[in-house]
Motif scaffolding. Sequence first.
Motif, short mmCIF file in Angstrom:
data_model
loop_
_atom_site.label_atom_id
_atom_site.label_comp_id
_atom_site.label_asym_id
_atom_site.label_seq_id
_atom_site.Cartn_x
_atom_site.Cartn_y
_atom_site.Cartn_z
N THR A 130 0.84 -1.20 0.00
CA THR A 130 0.00 0.00 0.00
C THR A 130 0.87 1.25 0.00
N HIS A 131 1.93 1.24 0.78
CA HIS A 131 2.89 2.36 0.79
C HIS A 131 3.44 2.61 -0.61
N GLN A 132 3.88 1.55 -1.27
CA GLN A 132 4.48 1.70 -2.59
C GLN A 132 3.48 2.22 -3.61
N VAL A 133 2.27 1.66 -3.60
CA VAL A 133 1.24 2.08 -4.55
C VAL A 133 0.86 3.53 -4.31
N THR A 134 0.75 3.93 -3.04
CA THR A 134 0.33 5.29 -2.73
C THR A 134 1.38 6.30 -3.19
N LEU A 135 2.64 6.00 -3.00
CA LEU A 135 3.69 6.89 -3.50
C LEU A 135 3.54 7.12 -5.00
N LEU A 136 3.33 6.03 -5.73
CA LEU A 136 3.18 6.15 -7.18
C LEU A 136 1.91 6.91 -7.55
N ALA A 137 0.80 6.58 -6.91
CA ALA A 137 -0.48 7.17 -7.28
C ALA A 137 -0.55 8.65 -6.96
N VAL A 138 -0.01 9.05 -5.81
CA VAL A 138 -0.06 10.46 -5.42
C VAL A 138 0.73 11.30 -6.42
N ASN A 139 1.84 10.80 -6.88
CA ASN A 139 2.63 11.54 -7.87
C ASN A 139 2.00 11.49 -9.26
N ALA A 140 1.40 10.36 -9.61
CA ALA A 140 0.83 10.22 -10.95
C ALA A 140 -0.48 10.98 -11.11
N ALA A 141 -1.22 11.16 -10.00
CA ALA A 141 -2.56 11.75 -10.10
C ALA A 141 -2.55 13.15 -10.68
N GLY A 142 -1.42 13.85 -10.53
CA GLY A 142 -1.33 15.22 -11.03
C GLY A 142 -0.92 15.33 -12.47
N HIS A 143 -0.60 14.23 -13.11
CA HIS A 143 -0.14 14.25 -14.50
C HIS A 143 -1.25 13.76 -15.43
N GLY A 144 -1.76 14.67 -16.25
CA GLY A 144 -2.88 14.33 -17.11
C GLY A 144 -2.58 13.25 -18.12
N GLN A 145 -1.30 13.07 -18.48
CA GLN A 145 -0.95 12.06 -19.47
C GLN A 145 -1.00 10.65 -18.90
N LEU A 146 -0.99 10.55 -17.57
CA LEU A 146 -0.97 9.24 -16.93
C LEU A 146 -2.37 8.82 -16.53
N TYR A 147 -2.66 7.56 -16.73
CA TYR A 147 -3.95 6.96 -16.36
C TYR A 147 -5.14 7.75 -16.90
N PRO A 148 -5.18 7.95 -18.21
CA PRO A 148 -6.34 8.63 -18.80
C PRO A 148 -7.61 7.82 -18.53
N GLY A 149 -8.69 8.54 -18.39
CA GLY A 149 -9.95 7.87 -18.11
C GLY A 149 -10.24 7.69 -16.64
N THR A 150 -9.34 8.18 -15.77
CA THR A 150 -9.58 8.06 -14.33
C THR A 150 -9.93 9.41 -13.71
N GLY A 151 -10.28 10.39 -14.54
CA GLY A 151 -10.70 11.68 -14.03
C GLY A 151 -9.69 12.78 -14.29
N PRO A 152 -10.10 14.03 -14.10
CA PRO A 152 -9.19 15.17 -14.31
C PRO A 152 -8.01 15.11 -13.34
N PRO A 153 -6.83 15.57 -13.74
CA PRO A 153 -5.66 15.52 -12.87
C PRO A 153 -5.89 16.27 -11.56
N TRP A 154 -5.30 15.75 -10.51
CA TRP A 154 -5.33 16.42 -9.21
C TRP A 154 -4.05 16.07 -8.46
N GLN A 155 -3.32 17.10 -8.03
CA GLN A 155 -2.08 16.88 -7.31
C GLN A 155 -2.24 17.22 -5.83
N PRO A 156 -2.27 16.22 -4.94
CA PRO A 156 -2.24 16.53 -3.51
C PRO A 156 -0.99 17.33 -3.17
N ALA A 157 -1.09 18.14 -2.12
CA ALA A 157 0.03 19.01 -1.75
C ALA A 157 1.07 18.31 -0.91
N ALA A 158 0.67 17.29 -0.15
CA ALA A 158 1.63 16.63 0.73
C ALA A 158 1.18 15.21 1.01
N LEU A 159 2.15 14.39 1.29
CA LEU A 159 1.92 13.00 1.66
C LEU A 159 2.53 12.78 3.05
#
Length: 258
Positions: A130-159
Amino acid sequence: MTSPPPVVPSLLGVFGHPDDESLLAGGVLAQHAAGHARTAVVTMTWAPESPRATELADALRVLGAGVPRMLGYGDARNPHAAPGRPRLVDAPLEEVTAALVRQIRSLRPDIVVTHDAVGQLTGHPDHRYTHQVTLLAVNAAGHGQLYPGTGPPWQPAALYLATHPDSGTGNLGELLRRVGKSVLSVPDELVSATVDVRPWMACKWAAILAHRSQVERERPLPGILSRLPEEIRHRVIGTEYYTRISLVHSPGMTRLAT
Protein backbone atom coordinates in the motif's frame (compact mmCIF):
# COMPACT_ATOMS: atom_id res chain seq x y z
CA MET A 1 -13.46 42.09 14.37
CA THR A 2 -12.50 38.44 14.73
CA SER A 3 -10.50 36.74 12.03
CA PRO A 4 -12.04 33.75 10.25
CA PRO A 5 -11.00 30.31 11.52
CA PRO A 6 -8.10 28.71 9.65
CA VAL A 7 -8.96 26.47 6.73
CA VAL A 8 -8.28 22.84 7.62
CA PRO A 9 -6.94 20.88 4.62
CA SER A 10 -8.94 17.99 3.23
CA LEU A 11 -7.52 14.59 4.10
CA LEU A 12 -7.51 11.15 2.46
CA GLY A 13 -6.25 8.09 4.30
CA VAL A 14 -5.07 5.10 2.25
CA PHE A 15 -4.63 1.94 4.29
CA GLY A 16 -4.22 -1.78 3.80
CA HIS A 17 -7.02 -3.17 5.95
CA PRO A 18 -10.17 -2.21 7.80
CA ASP A 19 -9.04 -1.01 11.28
CA ASP A 20 -5.70 0.48 10.05
CA GLU A 21 -7.40 3.85 9.58
CA SER A 22 -8.61 3.93 13.19
CA LEU A 23 -5.46 2.57 14.80
CA LEU A 24 -2.91 4.60 12.86
CA ALA A 25 -4.67 7.85 11.97
CA GLY A 26 -7.99 7.83 13.80
CA GLY A 27 -7.09 10.91 15.82
CA VAL A 28 -6.01 12.97 12.84
CA LEU A 29 -9.02 11.88 10.78
CA ALA A 30 -11.37 12.88 13.60
CA GLN A 31 -9.49 16.14 14.10
CA HIS A 32 -9.77 17.17 10.46
CA ALA A 33 -13.43 16.17 10.31
CA ALA A 34 -14.10 18.24 13.44
CA GLY A 35 -12.50 21.19 11.62
CA HIS A 36 -15.07 20.78 8.82
CA ALA A 37 -12.49 19.43 6.39
CA ARG A 38 -13.43 16.79 3.86
CA THR A 39 -12.06 13.46 5.06
CA ALA A 40 -12.17 10.05 3.43
CA VAL A 41 -10.50 6.65 3.57
CA VAL A 42 -9.56 4.18 0.84
CA THR A 43 -9.06 0.59 2.05
CA MET A 44 -7.08 -1.71 -0.22
CA THR A 45 -8.21 -5.16 0.98
CA TRP A 46 -11.37 -7.04 1.96
CA ALA A 47 -14.51 -7.29 -0.14
CA PRO A 48 -17.18 -4.59 0.16
CA GLU A 49 -19.73 -7.30 1.02
CA SER A 50 -17.65 -8.78 3.86
CA PRO A 51 -18.51 -8.40 7.57
CA ARG A 52 -15.41 -6.27 8.03
CA ALA A 53 -16.83 -3.77 5.53
CA THR A 54 -19.76 -3.23 7.88
CA GLU A 55 -17.35 -2.64 10.76
CA LEU A 56 -15.37 -0.21 8.63
CA ALA A 57 -18.53 1.72 7.81
CA ASP A 58 -19.28 2.05 11.51
CA ALA A 59 -15.73 3.22 12.28
CA LEU A 60 -15.74 5.82 9.50
CA ARG A 61 -19.09 7.12 10.67
CA VAL A 62 -17.59 7.70 14.12
CA LEU A 63 -14.54 9.44 12.64
CA GLY A 64 -16.55 11.59 10.24
CA ALA A 65 -14.69 10.11 7.28
CA GLY A 66 -17.55 9.29 4.95
CA VAL A 67 -18.41 5.87 3.56
CA PRO A 68 -16.08 2.92 2.87
CA ARG A 69 -14.12 3.04 -0.37
CA MET A 70 -12.80 -0.49 -0.68
CA LEU A 71 -10.67 -1.68 -3.59
CA GLY A 72 -11.61 -5.24 -2.66
CA TYR A 73 -8.30 -7.10 -2.97
CA GLY A 74 -7.44 -10.12 -0.88
CA ASP A 75 -5.51 -9.91 2.37
CA ALA A 76 -2.05 -11.50 2.11
CA ARG A 77 -2.68 -13.43 5.34
CA ASN A 78 -6.41 -14.14 5.19
CA PRO A 79 -7.83 -16.21 2.31
CA HIS A 80 -11.41 -15.30 3.30
CA ALA A 81 -10.96 -11.55 2.81
CA ALA A 82 -12.08 -11.37 -0.82
CA PRO A 83 -12.98 -14.74 -2.38
CA GLY A 84 -12.32 -14.82 -6.11
CA ARG A 85 -10.14 -11.71 -6.06
CA PRO A 86 -6.31 -11.67 -6.18
CA ARG A 87 -4.39 -10.83 -3.05
CA LEU A 88 -3.28 -7.22 -3.00
CA VAL A 89 0.38 -8.25 -3.04
CA ASP A 90 -0.23 -10.37 -6.16
CA ALA A 91 -2.23 -7.74 -8.07
CA PRO A 92 -0.45 -5.94 -10.95
CA LEU A 93 1.13 -2.70 -9.78
CA GLU A 94 -0.31 -0.72 -12.71
CA GLU A 95 -3.82 -1.98 -12.02
CA VAL A 96 -3.78 -1.09 -8.33
CA THR A 97 -2.12 2.27 -8.97
CA ALA A 98 -4.75 3.19 -11.56
CA ALA A 99 -7.54 2.30 -9.11
CA LEU A 100 -6.02 4.55 -6.45
CA VAL A 101 -5.38 7.38 -8.93
CA ARG A 102 -9.09 7.27 -9.75
CA GLN A 103 -9.93 7.69 -6.07
CA ILE A 104 -7.48 10.56 -5.58
CA ARG A 105 -8.78 12.41 -8.65
CA SER A 106 -12.35 11.91 -7.50
CA LEU A 107 -11.79 13.02 -3.90
CA ARG A 108 -9.21 15.77 -4.61
CA PRO A 109 -7.55 15.74 -1.17
CA ASP A 110 -5.00 18.32 -0.05
CA ILE A 111 -3.19 15.72 2.06
CA VAL A 112 -2.85 11.96 1.74
CA VAL A 113 -1.89 9.75 4.69
CA THR A 114 -0.70 6.16 4.31
CA HIS A 115 1.63 3.51 5.76
CA ASP A 116 5.36 3.99 6.10
CA ALA A 117 7.93 1.98 4.14
CA VAL A 118 8.62 -0.59 6.87
CA GLY A 119 4.98 -1.60 7.11
CA GLN A 120 3.74 -0.11 10.35
CA LEU A 121 5.54 -1.87 13.19
CA THR A 122 4.53 -5.40 12.18
CA GLY A 123 5.85 -5.19 8.63
CA HIS A 124 2.65 -6.58 7.11
CA PRO A 125 3.18 -7.10 3.35
CA ASP A 126 -0.13 -5.40 2.57
CA HIS A 127 1.04 -2.31 4.44
CA ARG A 128 4.27 -2.20 2.47
CA TYR A 129 2.55 -2.67 -0.87
CA THR A 130 0.00 0.00 0.00
CA HIS A 131 2.89 2.36 0.79
CA GLN A 132 4.48 1.70 -2.59
CA VAL A 133 1.24 2.08 -4.55
CA THR A 134 0.33 5.29 -2.73
CA LEU A 135 3.69 6.89 -3.50
CA LEU A 136 3.18 6.15 -7.18
CA ALA A 137 -0.48 7.17 -7.28
CA VAL A 138 -0.06 10.46 -5.42
CA ASN A 139 2.63 11.54 -7.87
CA ALA A 140 0.83 10.22 -10.95
CA ALA A 141 -2.56 11.75 -10.10
CA GLY A 142 -1.33 15.22 -11.03
CA HIS A 143 -0.14 14.25 -14.50
CA GLY A 144 -2.88 14.33 -17.11
CA GLN A 145 -0.95 12.06 -19.47
CA LEU A 146 -0.97 9.24 -16.93
CA TYR A 147 -3.95 6.96 -16.36
CA PRO A 148 -6.34 8.63 -18.80
CA GLY A 149 -9.95 7.87 -18.11
CA THR A 150 -9.58 8.06 -14.33
CA GLY A 151 -10.70 11.68 -14.03
CA PRO A 152 -9.19 15.17 -14.31
CA PRO A 153 -5.66 15.52 -12.87
CA TRP A 154 -5.33 16.42 -9.21
CA GLN A 155 -2.08 16.88 -7.31
CA PRO A 156 -2.24 16.53 -3.51
CA ALA A 157 0.03 19.01 -1.75
CA ALA A 158 1.63 16.63 0.73
CA LEU A 159 1.92 13.00 1.66
CA TYR A 160 2.24 11.87 5.29
CA LEU A 161 3.44 8.42 6.29
CA ALA A 162 1.95 7.12 9.54
CA THR A 163 4.89 5.70 11.47
CA HIS A 164 6.41 5.00 14.88
CA PRO A 165 9.78 6.38 16.04
CA ASP A 166 12.27 4.18 17.85
CA SER A 167 11.64 6.13 21.05
CA GLY A 168 7.87 6.01 20.69
CA THR A 169 7.10 2.28 20.59
CA GLY A 170 7.09 1.99 24.40
CA ASN A 171 4.20 -0.06 25.73
CA LEU A 172 2.99 -0.83 22.22
CA GLY A 173 6.21 -2.58 21.23
CA GLU A 174 6.13 -4.71 24.35
CA LEU A 175 2.52 -5.71 23.75
CA LEU A 176 3.20 -6.76 20.16
CA ARG A 177 6.22 -8.83 21.13
CA ARG A 178 4.12 -10.73 23.66
CA VAL A 179 1.93 -12.12 20.87
CA GLY A 180 4.88 -12.93 18.63
CA LYS A 181 4.73 -9.91 16.32
CA SER A 182 7.67 -7.91 15.02
CA VAL A 183 8.24 -4.31 16.03
CA LEU A 184 9.62 -2.20 13.16
CA SER A 185 10.14 1.48 13.90
CA VAL A 186 12.11 4.32 12.28
CA PRO A 187 14.83 6.64 13.61
CA ASP A 188 13.39 9.55 15.56
CA GLU A 189 14.80 12.10 13.13
CA LEU A 190 12.53 10.75 10.36
CA VAL A 191 9.41 11.80 12.27
CA SER A 192 8.34 15.26 11.14
CA ALA A 193 4.93 15.51 12.81
CA THR A 194 4.02 14.34 16.31
CA VAL A 195 0.30 14.90 16.87
CA ASP A 196 -1.30 14.89 20.31
CA VAL A 197 -4.71 13.36 19.58
CA ARG A 198 -5.92 13.10 23.18
CA PRO A 199 -8.73 15.64 22.54
CA TRP A 200 -10.11 13.10 20.03
CA MET A 201 -9.29 10.03 22.14
CA ALA A 202 -12.91 9.03 22.77
CA CYS A 203 -13.71 9.24 19.06
CA LYS A 204 -10.60 7.28 18.07
CA TRP A 205 -11.27 4.56 20.63
CA ALA A 206 -14.91 4.24 19.58
CA ALA A 207 -13.75 3.80 15.98
CA ILE A 208 -11.28 1.08 17.01
CA LEU A 209 -14.03 -0.70 18.97
CA ALA A 210 -16.23 -0.63 15.87
CA HIS A 211 -13.93 -3.29 14.39
CA ARG A 212 -15.64 -5.91 16.53
CA SER A 213 -14.17 -9.00 14.87
CA GLN A 214 -10.68 -7.74 15.71
CA VAL A 215 -11.53 -6.70 19.26
CA GLU A 216 -12.79 -10.22 19.99
CA ARG A 217 -9.53 -11.90 18.95
CA GLU A 218 -6.31 -12.20 20.92
CA ARG A 219 -3.56 -11.19 18.49
CA PRO A 220 -4.97 -8.22 16.51
CA LEU A 221 -4.11 -4.85 17.99
CA PRO A 222 -7.74 -3.83 18.72
CA GLY A 223 -8.07 -6.92 20.89
CA ILE A 224 -4.78 -6.23 22.65
CA LEU A 225 -5.78 -2.64 23.35
CA SER A 226 -9.20 -3.63 24.66
CA ARG A 227 -7.61 -5.72 27.41
CA LEU A 228 -5.35 -2.92 28.66
CA PRO A 229 -5.95 -0.67 31.64
CA GLU A 230 -7.33 2.64 30.41
CA GLU A 231 -4.25 4.61 31.50
CA ILE A 232 -1.88 2.47 29.44
CA ARG A 233 -4.24 2.40 26.47
CA HIS A 234 -4.39 6.19 26.47
CA ARG A 235 -0.60 6.37 26.35
CA VAL A 236 -0.52 3.97 23.41
CA ILE A 237 -3.17 5.65 21.22
CA GLY A 238 -2.94 9.27 22.40
CA THR A 239 -0.09 10.25 20.06
CA GLU A 240 0.24 9.75 16.32
CA TYR A 241 3.50 10.06 14.41
CA TYR A 242 4.02 10.98 10.76
CA THR A 243 6.79 11.53 8.25
CA ARG A 244 5.91 14.31 5.83
CA ILE A 245 6.77 14.13 2.14
CA SER A 246 6.22 17.38 0.24
CA LEU A 247 4.89 17.11 -3.28
CA VAL A 248 4.16 20.70 -4.32
CA HIS A 249 4.40 24.08 -2.61
CA SER A 250 0.94 25.13 -1.49
CA PRO A 251 1.10 27.57 1.47
CA GLY A 252 -1.37 26.88 4.23
CA MET A 253 -2.66 23.62 2.79
CA THR A 254 0.17 21.16 3.29
CA ARG A 255 0.20 20.49 7.03
CA LEU A 256 -1.88 18.28 9.24
CA ALA A 257 -4.13 20.14 11.67
CA THR A 258 -2.51 20.77 15.05
